[in-house]
Design an enzyme around this catalytic site. Structure first.
Site, PDB file in Angstrom:
ATOM      1  N   GLY A  47      21.239  79.180  73.986  1.00  0.00           N
ATOM      2  CA  GLY A  47      19.729  79.180  74.164  1.00  0.00           C
ATOM      3  C   GLY A  47      19.603  78.519  75.286  1.00  0.00           C
ATOM      4  O   GLY A  47      19.799  78.067  76.387  1.00  0.00           O
ATOM      5  N   SER A  48      18.190  78.081  75.111  1.00  0.00           N
ATOM      6  CA  SER A  48      17.196  77.409  76.121  1.00  0.00           C
ATOM      7  C   SER A  48      17.961  75.628  76.296  1.00  0.00           C
ATOM      8  O   SER A  48      17.370  75.314  77.099  1.00  0.00           O
ATOM      9  CB  SER A  48      15.956  77.471  75.686  1.00  0.00           C
ATOM     10  OG  SER A  48      15.257  78.627  75.872  1.00  0.00           O
TER      11      SER A  48
END
Length: 575
Positions: free
Chosen positions: A294-295
């Site tokens: 993810g981020s």
């Protein structure tokens, strides 16, 4: 007269015959004695010794496993195992029942087992019992019942270190974790000794040692049990509170790549494995389980952006209207429209649109090259069994959507340990050092040399931006903040892939960061898989765990605070 002489002669002849027979018998006995002593003496002596002298094995115990401060994590304790000669014991059923009663076994079951193996000469009845219990059994004096010394592995810290250490089986052979990975190092070499035994198999006298036992070598880990215990308690508390599917935490020494702690949930009790119903609990998820980061990957997208020369910290990126069409797909910022934002704000606000635009501008080769340089897509080579290197995409033809989603952590996979290693590169000013579970594992003459994989000036820019991510004064979140210390890090939230694709209500919550930010001492990665309830973002679930672990670790490691504002200094002075 002649008749008397005749009788005398016959009597004398008989007397001489008897004397001759006695003489021959004495000569035969003397000859036999000489033969036994001088001709067959050595053979007979060996036969006699074979019936009284036995060569018995000397058990060698496994080496101790300790943490970096000498705290015992795995030790071997002496125990006894009761075995029987079914051929002898089967002759007396009352002895079998007496043995069963002494060992608290079912008399009928033991009797059936002994009778079924009546043609054998060896059968274990009970393994690894306390020595005093074995002495009580042997005191019964039962024919065909014997004891043998063995060693049992004991883990003083129980489930706190279970996934790191693993365990050994009943024969003291490593089965999981470091017990398996370093089995050849830890296991000892049995010896042999000659003893005299009585007819019951009891040792009367020890004669000599034919070959001494060689105990296993000790293993000194990089693990700091104080931090391990802290991380375990904090992770378990969050795992239970969030009703998560699983969770992992990894803490690295930012300077040399040593693993200071590695914990997972759910865990298990290494002393009571028979009660385990979920065998997934045996996995060291920090090295075996893969997830999309993810981020947390946007930090490396920022590295690629600066390296490309197209972006600097203050370069503006237009993210309006909060979504970006890429081919037939859309990239969105979770319903927000951040408008014109800088590269730093892209990280602070965690803009998918901004990250995607950067990736499309720099191209897949530059982004993928950065990810490969920091260790994604290859095994961290820590030595843990089952360790996985993750998956780094290498499409023959790259579509824009594949590049865009890669920039914010989708379309690839990594492990918690691998993500920690990547962030350690940023913490260590662009130098990549192999991770190790051994104390001084990278400084013991192994020839391991840190490699520069990112330019120092680029790393300093990214470090500064990651500080802003967790600084509420600069628009970041304070959920990971640690009093009196500067920190740097990035949250991450990724949807979980299910049978029908990405699940709308299942997420993995992540945080990766280091502390202190300007002179990093440790790197911490937190993964909470599928937390339940209304909160699932990394800033809500994983970041607070980082804060609690990092705060405790700073006290344990006695790291000097580096962030004291004037108001706090006055407060501390007043106290």
């Amino acid at each position: 007269m002649s008749e008397s002489v005749s009788r005398f002669n016959m009597t004398g002849w008989r007397l001489w015959l008897v004397c001759l027979a006695l003489l021959l018998a004495a000569a035969a006995l003397l000859w036999k004695l000489v033969t036994l002593v001088w001709v067959d003496g050595e053979f007979l002596q060996n036969q006699g010794d074979a019936r009284t002298i036995r060569t018995e094995p000397i058990v060698a115990h496994r080496g101790m496993i300790v943490d970096r401060n000498g705290e015992p994590l795995a030790i071997s304790t002496p125990v006894e195992s009761i075995w029987v000669n079914p051929r002898e014991l089967a002759k007396n059923e009352s002895d079998i029942r007496a043995l069963a009663t002494s060992l608290q076994l079912n008399p009928d079951s033991l009797t059936e087992s002994v009778l079924a193996n009546a043609e054998r000469e060896f059968m274990y009845v009970q393994r690894r019992i306390p020595p005093d219990q074995a002495q009580a059994v042997m005191a019964l004096g039962l024919d065909g019942v014997y004891s043998r010394q063995e060693f049992q592995r004991y883990y003083p810290q129980g489930e706190v270190t279970a996934h790191v250490l693993g365990f050994s089986n009943i024969d003291d052979i490593g089965q999981e974790g470091l017990e398996l990975a370093f089995d050849d190092w830890l296991k000892g070499v049995p010896g042999r000794q000659q003893v005299i035994k009585d007819r019951r198999g009891r040792i009367i006298r020890e004669l000599n040692t034919v070959e001494p036992a060689q105990p296993g070598k000790a293993l000194e880990l990089s693990i700091d049990f104080r931090i391990q215990n802290l991380a375990y308690k904090e992770l378990k508390a969050e795992y239970i509170y969030r009703r998560a599917r699983s969770a992992s935490a990894v803490i690295l020494d930012a300077r040399n790549g040593e693993i200071l702690a590695m914990v997972n949930q759910p865990s298990f009790n290494p002393h009571n494995r028979a009660s385990i119903t979920d065998f997934g609990a045996l996995r060291n998820r920090a090295v075996t389980d893969l997830f999309e980061p993810g981020s947390t990957l946007k930090s490396f997208t920022a590295v690629a952006a600066i390296e490309s020369g197209l972006y600097s910290r203050d370069t503006m990126i237009n993210t309006s209207p909060g979504r970006l069409r890429v081919g037939r797909d859309w990239v969105e910022d979770r319903g927000y429209n951040y408008g014109e934002i800088s590269l730093e704000e892209m990280l602070v606000k965690s803009s998918n649109v901004g990250s995607a635009k950067i990736a499309l501008a720099v191209g897949h080769e530059k982004l993928r090259d950065v990810l490969l340089r920091v260790g994604f897509g290859e095994s961290p080579a820590s030595g843990f069994p089952g360790e996985r290197g993750g998956v780094m995409p290498n499409h023959r033809i790259w579509h824009d959507i594949e590049l865009a989603t890669l920039s914010f952590g989708y379309g690839m996979s990594t492990s918690a340990l691998q993500l920690a290693q990547a962030y350690a590169v940023i913490a260590n000013d662009g130098m990549r050092t192999p991770v190790t579970i051994l104390k001084d594992g990278n400084n013991n003459g192994s020839g391991v040399v840190p490699q520069r994989v990112i330019a120092e000036d680029v790393v300093h820019e990214v470090k500064s931006m990651l500080k802003a991510v967790v600084d509420p004064e600069l628009g970041g979140s304070d959920s990971a903040s640690v009093p009196f210390y500067s920190i740097a890090g990035k949250t991450g939230t990724a949807r979980v892939v299910g049978a029908g694709g990405y699940q709308a209500n299942l997420h993995n919550s992540m945080f990766a960061g280091f502390i202190p930010a300007d002179d990093p001492r440790i790197v911490v990665v937190i993964i909470i898989n599928e937390p339940q309830g209304g909160e699932h973002y990394g800033s809500q679930v994983a970041a607070p765990v980082f804060a609690r672990i990092a705060s405790g670790a700073m006290r344990i490691l006695e790291v000097t605070p580096d962030r004291l504002d004037s108001s706090r200094i006055m407060t501390l002075t007043a106290r």
